[in-house]
Design an enzyme around this catalytic site. Structure first.
Site, PDB file in Angstrom:
ATOM      1  N   PRO A  26      85.608 -63.658 121.740  1.00 25.10           N
ATOM      2  CA  PRO A  26      85.973 -64.811 120.911  1.00 25.10           C
ATOM      3  C   PRO A  26      86.675 -65.884 121.725  1.00 25.10           C
ATOM      4  CG  PRO A  26      86.407 -62.805 119.722  1.00 25.10           C
ATOM      5  CD  PRO A  26      85.990 -62.389 121.112  1.00 25.10           C
ATOM      6  N   CYS A  27      86.249 -67.124 121.523  1.00 26.86           N
ATOM      7  CA  CYS A  27      86.691 -68.202 122.409  1.00 26.86           C
ATOM      8  C   CYS A  27      87.747 -69.102 121.791  1.00 26.86           C
ATOM      9  CB  CYS A  27      85.496 -69.054 122.821  1.00 26.86           C
ATOM     10  SG  CYS A  27      84.668 -69.870 121.436  1.00 26.86           S
TER      11      CYS A  27
END
Length: 384
Positions: A75-76
């Site tokens: 997840p960014c």
């Protein structure tokens, strides 16, 4: 080593954009995971039922099978330029869960994808996250290369820049895939424009099911329609009366600066006074690729999400087109929100396919090396 014999494990797979590119290239994806149930259901329909709906931090590492390649993008949001870049964000820490899996499985190659913000993000102690990751991957036996790529350079109708960390056991430098498209280089194909991306699709319908009535006008449209006679999810997103009025004033390629003061909200007036935010309340430029698609592309105030011609937001199917998902790719979701989350978080399959084809030669060279009974790769096998 045949392509369909190269074993792949996918981490943080989402609806499967990165995995799809490798599947299209003939790799054998044997295990995958994601925490979002809707994304896993989408993955099962389009890619395979080998995906596990589980938080990676709770997965027994011994249950993950051995593989030649590991792919994935943690997840960014913790690193995104539109976020707070909080060093204490648990989503940022998930990058190290990726490292734990690599250390356990010990693939020949791994491909790690993330937003460009990871290059400047810092850990709690002030050190750079990407430097720490580089060092950590080297400590577990990997030679590291880091590349920043623009998806538009690989035939995706979207100017989406992402960082790729590539690790390998061969102790060789792995360069980036050769660009196929360019904004200005006449020796390459031109970037795919927004018009080329979606102009063959019919206007939205109530149920989102549309048949093709227009012939494809370019190679990209033919590619997206390759296995389809119709497609789904061509439904106009809801817009409030205020947003509908605002949208009418934005010209193709324009943004919030086109909106008259008399119909501007306080937020828009604030943007006008402070500047920046090029894509906010943006309308597509039909002659250019879209900007980065995010998980809120049903809204005008985050990103460039207004159709270049019609006074509406782009549809879910059009979002999938901008991400280079083929028209026979089906989304499963129990909520409207998760349709957009799945699409906006995905790696464009065409960019993934470029990596999959490119990495094949390194794995082939490794096979040749074993056949020749030598422990070291012949550098000539890896020349581009």
């Amino acid at each position: 080593m045949k392509k369909n014999k190269i074993k792949v494990v996918g981490l943080f797979s989402g609806c499967g954009g990165l995995d799809l590119g490798f599947k299209q290239a003939g790799y054998d994806i044997i295990w995958a995971n994601d925490i979002l149930k809707d994304a896993c259901e989408t993955y099962k329909v389009n890619i395979g039922d080998h995906i596990i709906n589980e938080d990676i931090t709770k997965v027994d590492l011994d249950s993950i099978p051995k593989a030649d390649v590991i792919i994935g993008g943690p997840p960014c949001q913790g690193f995104s330029g539109i976020g707070k870049r909080d060093p204490n964000d648990n989503r940022s820490a998930l990058v190290y869960s990726y490292l734990d899996v690599v250390n356990k499985v010990q693939p020949k190659i791994f491909l790690f994808e993330n937003v460009t913000g990871i290059k400047s993000s810092k850990a709690a102690d002030g050190t750079k996250v990407i430097d720490n990751l580089n060092e950590a991957f080297q400590k577990i036996g990997y030679h590291i290369n880091i590349h920043t790529l623009n998806a538009a350079d690989y035939g995706v109708p979207q100017k989406r820049k992402r960082v790729f960390i590539i690790g390998n056991k061969f102790e060789v430098d792995i360069n980036a895939p050769t660009q196929t498209h360019s904004e200005k280089d006449s020796n390459k194909k031109k970037w795919i424009s927004s018009f080329e991306a979606i102009s063959d699709l019919e206007s939205p319908t109530d149920d989102g099911l549309v048949k093709y009535t227009k012939q494809p006008s370019c190679e990209y449209q033919s590619l997206m329609r390759k296995n389809s006679t119709e497609t789904t999810l061509q439904i106009t997103p809801y817009s409030s009366p205020t947003d509908k009025e605002i949208i009418k004033h934005v010209k193709p390629g324009g943004n919030y600066m086109d909106i008259p003061d008399e119909v501007s909200t306080k937020r828009i007036m604030y943007f006008k006074s402070t500047g920046g935010r090029t894509t906010t309340y943006g309308r597509l430029d039909p002659k250019m690729p879209n900007y980065t698609l995010n998980t809120h592309f049903n809204r005008p105030n985050i990103g460039c999400n207004i159709h270049y011609e019609e006074d509406r937001m782009i549809t879910i199917r059009e979002g999938l087109r901008f991400q280079s998902f083929p028209d026979d790719f089906h989304l499963i979701s129990k909520t409207k929100r998760n349709y957009y989350v799945q699409v906006g978080n995905a790696v464009p399959p065409l960019l993934s396919r470029a990596w999959a084809d490119h990495l094949q030669k390194y794995l082939t060279a490794e096979r040749i090396s074993k056949t020749s009974s030598t422990n070291n790769l012949n550098p000539s096998l890896l020349e581009t």
